[in-house]
Every structure is written in structure tokens, then in C-alpha cells.
Motif scaffolding. Structure first.
Motif, PDB file in Angstrom:
ATOM      1  N   VAL A 169       0.837  -1.201   0.000  1.00 49.63           N
ATOM      2  CA  VAL A 169       0.000   0.000   0.000  1.00 49.63           C
ATOM      3  C   VAL A 169       0.874   1.254   0.000  1.00 49.63           C
ATOM      4  CG1 VAL A 169      -1.627   1.341   1.400  1.00 49.63           C
ATOM      5  CG2 VAL A 169      -2.027  -1.078   1.010  1.00 49.63           C
ATOM      6  N   SER A 170       1.930   1.258   0.799  1.00 53.30           N
ATOM      7  CA  SER A 170       2.818   2.425   0.859  1.00 53.30           C
ATOM      8  C   SER A 170       3.525   2.672  -0.471  1.00 53.30           C
ATOM      9  CB  SER A 170       3.860   2.249   1.957  1.00 53.30           C
ATOM     10  OG  SER A 170       3.257   2.260   3.203  1.00 53.30           O
ATOM     11  N   LEU A 171       4.026   1.613  -1.063  1.00 53.03           N
ATOM     12  CA  LEU A 171       4.705   1.773  -2.360  1.00 53.03           C
ATOM     13  C   LEU A 171       3.728   2.186  -3.450  1.00 53.03           C
ATOM     14  CD1 LEU A 171       7.226  -1.211  -2.262  1.00 53.03           C
ATOM     15  CD2 LEU A 171       7.693   1.218  -1.880  1.00 53.03           C
ATOM     16  N   LEU A 172       2.530   1.616  -3.437  1.00 50.07           N
ATOM     17  CA  LEU A 172       1.517   1.992  -4.409  1.00 50.07           C
ATOM     18  C   LEU A 172       1.135   3.460  -4.255  1.00 50.07           C
ATOM     19  CD1 LEU A 172      -0.630   1.195  -6.592  1.00 50.07           C
ATOM     20  CD2 LEU A 172      -2.173   0.795  -4.658  1.00 50.07           C
ATOM     21  N   ALA A 173       0.921   3.901  -3.019  1.00 54.08           N
ATOM     22  CA  ALA A 173       0.545   5.296  -2.768  1.00 54.08           C
ATOM     23  C   ALA A 173       1.658   6.250  -3.189  1.00 54.08           C
ATOM     24  CB  ALA A 173       0.212   5.496  -1.293  1.00 54.08           C
ATOM     25  N   THR A 174       2.890   5.897  -2.886  1.00 53.22           N
ATOM     26  CA  THR A 174       4.023   6.749  -3.262  1.00 53.22           C
ATOM     27  C   THR A 174       4.164   6.831  -4.774  1.00 53.22           C
ATOM     28  OG1 THR A 174       5.139   6.156  -1.207  1.00 53.22           O
ATOM     29  CG2 THR A 174       6.495   7.105  -2.952  1.00 53.22           C
ATOM     30  N   ALA A 175       4.078   5.688  -5.432  1.00 50.39           N
ATOM     31  CA  ALA A 175       4.185   5.679  -6.898  1.00 50.39           C
ATOM     32  C   ALA A 175       3.016   6.433  -7.532  1.00 50.39           C
ATOM     33  CB  ALA A 175       4.228   4.241  -7.404  1.00 50.39           C
ATOM     34  N   PHE A 176       1.823   6.260  -6.997  1.00 49.85           N
ATOM     35  CA  PHE A 176       0.651   6.942  -7.530  1.00 49.85           C
ATOM     36  C   PHE A 176       0.794   8.458  -7.397  1.00 49.85           C
ATOM     37  CE2 PHE A 176      -3.590   8.787  -6.881  1.00 49.85           C
ATOM     38  CZ  PHE A 176      -4.177   8.458  -8.095  1.00 49.85           C
ATOM     39  N   CYS A 177       1.215   8.917  -6.231  1.00 49.13           N
ATOM     40  CA  CYS A 177       1.375  10.368  -6.023  1.00 49.13           C
ATOM     41  C   CYS A 177       2.506  10.933  -6.871  1.00 49.13           C
ATOM     42  CB  CYS A 177       1.606  10.677  -4.547  1.00 49.13           C
ATOM     43  SG  CYS A 177       0.112  10.437  -3.571  1.00 49.13           S
ATOM     44  N   ALA A 178       3.582  10.183  -7.003  1.00 50.66           N
ATOM     45  CA  ALA A 178       4.681  10.638  -7.870  1.00 50.66           C
ATOM     46  C   ALA A 178       4.197  10.745  -9.318  1.00 50.66           C
ATOM     47  CB  ALA A 178       5.856   9.681  -7.768  1.00 50.66           C
ATOM     48  N   TRP A 179       3.414   9.777  -9.743  1.00 50.59           N
ATOM     49  CA  TRP A 179       2.862   9.828 -11.107  1.00 50.59           C
ATOM     50  C   TRP A 179       1.908  11.006 -11.263  1.00 50.59           C
ATOM     51  CZ3 TRP A 179      -2.320   8.863 -12.570  1.00 50.59           C
ATOM     52  CH2 TRP A 179      -2.541   8.887 -13.948  1.00 50.59           C
ATOM     53  N   ARG A 180       1.066  11.284 -10.249  1.00 51.21           N
ATOM     54  CA  ARG A 180       0.127  12.412 -10.307  1.00 51.21           C
ATOM     55  C   ARG A 180       0.878  13.738 -10.412  1.00 51.21           C
ATOM     56  NH1 ARG A 180      -3.924  11.945 -12.350  1.00 51.21           N
ATOM     57  NH2 ARG A 180      -4.701  13.833 -11.407  1.00 51.21           N
ATOM     58  N   ILE A 181       1.957  13.878  -9.628  1.00 47.20           N
ATOM     59  CA  ILE A 181       2.750  15.111  -9.680  1.00 47.20           C
ATOM     60  C   ILE A 181       3.419  15.244 -11.035  1.00 47.20           C
ATOM     61  CG2 ILE A 181       4.803  16.241  -8.736  1.00 47.20           C
ATOM     62  CD1 ILE A 181       3.940  15.132  -5.990  1.00 47.20           C
ATOM     63  N   TYR A 182       3.994  14.160 -11.545  1.00 48.24           N
ATOM     64  CA  TYR A 182       4.639  14.192 -12.853  1.00 48.24           C
ATOM     65  C   TYR A 182       3.622  14.547 -13.935  1.00 48.24           C
ATOM     66  CZ  TYR A 182       6.629  12.491 -17.191  1.00 48.24           C
ATOM     67  OH  TYR A 182       7.061  12.390 -18.490  1.00 48.24           O
ATOM     68  N   ASP A 183       2.452  13.906 -13.871  1.00 45.53           N
ATOM     69  CA  ASP A 183       1.425  14.146 -14.878  1.00 45.53           C
ATOM     70  C   ASP A 183       0.898  15.584 -14.843  1.00 45.53           C
ATOM     71  OD1 ASP A 183      -0.238  13.113 -16.963  1.00 45.53           O
ATOM     72  OD2 ASP A 183      -1.936  13.144 -15.547  1.00 45.53           O
ATOM     73  N   THR A 184       0.834  16.177 -13.674  1.00 46.57           N
ATOM     74  CA  THR A 184       0.332  17.548 -13.527  1.00 46.57           C
ATOM     75  C   THR A 184       1.344  18.565 -14.046  1.00 46.57           C
ATOM     76  OG1 THR A 184      -0.967  16.907 -11.626  1.00 46.57           O
ATOM     77  CG2 THR A 184      -0.532  19.256 -11.897  1.00 46.57           C
ATOM     78  N   TYR A 185       2.620  18.363 -13.786  1.00 47.73           N
ATOM     79  CA  TYR A 185       3.639  19.379 -14.095  1.00 47.73           C
ATOM     80  C   TYR A 185       4.498  19.033 -15.303  1.00 47.73           C
ATOM     81  CZ  TYR A 185       2.372  21.216  -9.572  1.00 47.73           C
ATOM     82  OH  TYR A 185       1.682  21.723  -8.517  1.00 47.73           O
TER      83      TYR A 185
END
Length: 177
Positions: free
Chosen positions: A160-176
Motif C-alpha cells: 500500500v505504501s509503495l503503491l501510494a508513493t508511486a501513484f502520487c509521484a505519477w500524479r505530480i509528474y502528470d500535472t507538471y
């Protein structure tokens, strides 16, 4: 049943270890700790800790580990949930993912290899009644530790922690990007 206070060290995973509160010298607390370590490393199915100070310390250590595990899982789930709900604001899910990763890291460093993390404190007298070997043996002030398989639990909070971290990193990358 193995009475640890009697000096018996032939314990196995099916044994019930009882650490008796017998103060026969000035180093009794250290002796209690050593007896608990022997029982934990032997993998006894049930450990009864009569010394109240040692029982309280052990119960607190286990509850802090449980709190880290639950915090890692819940903050990871909420990180993914907030990232999906507010997909245009990735900074909302990032602190939750960071908290999840931090709790998982602390648990991994401090608790994962400790034999105590494989035990849970049993508080319900109805659950203790299911163990016929404990009938009439367990004083009310004792702490009872029951061995539980925690491999799924470790996999869950790490995933869950790795999934959440990867998901948030992807969201930040996708936004910026």
C-alpha cells in the motif's frame, strides 16, 4: 506448558511459556527480560508474562508497532483516494503518501526483525478461555501474548505504501509535465 521461571529452555512453537514473577535476586528484571527473549525466539504459541513492568513494556512496544502498521495502511489508502477524487491537485495526496512511506520505513527498521512483532496482546477473557491449558493459570495482572502470522500484514502495508508513493509521484509528474 513450559514454566520459564523454572529454568527450562526446551521450548518449541507449540509450547505455552509462563514467565513467573519471582524476585530471587537484585537482577530479577533482567532475568525476566532474558526469559521473555528465549520464549520469543523459540516461537512459543502463547507467552504469559507475569511481571507487570515487563508485560506493560512489551504491550506498549507491540501497540506502537500496530499503530505504525495501521497508520501506514490507512494513510496510503487515503493518499490514493484523495489523488483519485481531486486529480487536479496532486499536492493533497502527497503528504499522506509520505506519511505512509515514513511509517512503513520505521516499522521495517525497528519492528520487522524483532521476534516480538509476531505476537499480539490477548486481552479478552473469552478468547483466553478457549485455551484449556491456561485455565486457572493466568493471573489477572498478566499480559498474554499470542503468536500470529504477520507475513500478510507486512506485505499489505509495504504494498500500500509503495503503491501510494508511486501513484502520487505519477500524479505530480502528470500535472507538471
Amino acid at each position: 506448558m513450559v514454566d520459564i521461571g523454572a529454568g527450562d529452555s526446551d521450548m518449541g512453537p507449540d509450547d505455552i511459556a509462563i514467565i513467573r514473577e519471582v524476585y530471587d535476586n537484585e537482577n530479577a528484571h533482567e532475568a525476566f527480560e532474558l526469559e521473555l527473549e528465549k520464549a520469543l525466539e523459540a516461537g512459543c504459541s502463547i507467552i504469559v508474562v507475569e511481571p507487570s513492568r515487563l508485560g506493560d513494556e512489551t504491550a506498549r512496544w507491540i501497540s506502537v508497532g500496530n499503530c505504525l502498521h495501521k497508520t501506514a495502511v490507512l494513510s496510503g489508502i487515503f493518499a490514493v483516494g484523495t489523488g483519485l477524487i481531486w486529480n487536479e491537485r496532486p499536492y493533497l495526496c502527497t503528504p499522506l503518501a509520505a506519511l505512509s512511506l515514513l511509517c512503513t520505513g520505521l516499522y521495517t527498521i525497528s519492528w520487522q526483525f524483532d521476534p516480538c512483532c509476531q505476537y499480539q496482546v490477548e486481552t479478552g477473557t473469552d478468547k483466553l478461555g478457549k485455551h484449556p491449558a491456561l485455565a486457572g493459570v493466568v493471573p489477572a495482572s498478566s499480559v498474554v501474548l499470542v503468536r500470529k502470522d504477520n507475513s500478510r500484514r507486512k506485505i499489505l502495508h509495504t504494498s500500500v505504501s509503495l503503491l501510494a508513493t508511486a501513484f502520487c509521484a505519477w500524479r505530480i509528474y502528470d500535472t507538471y509535465k
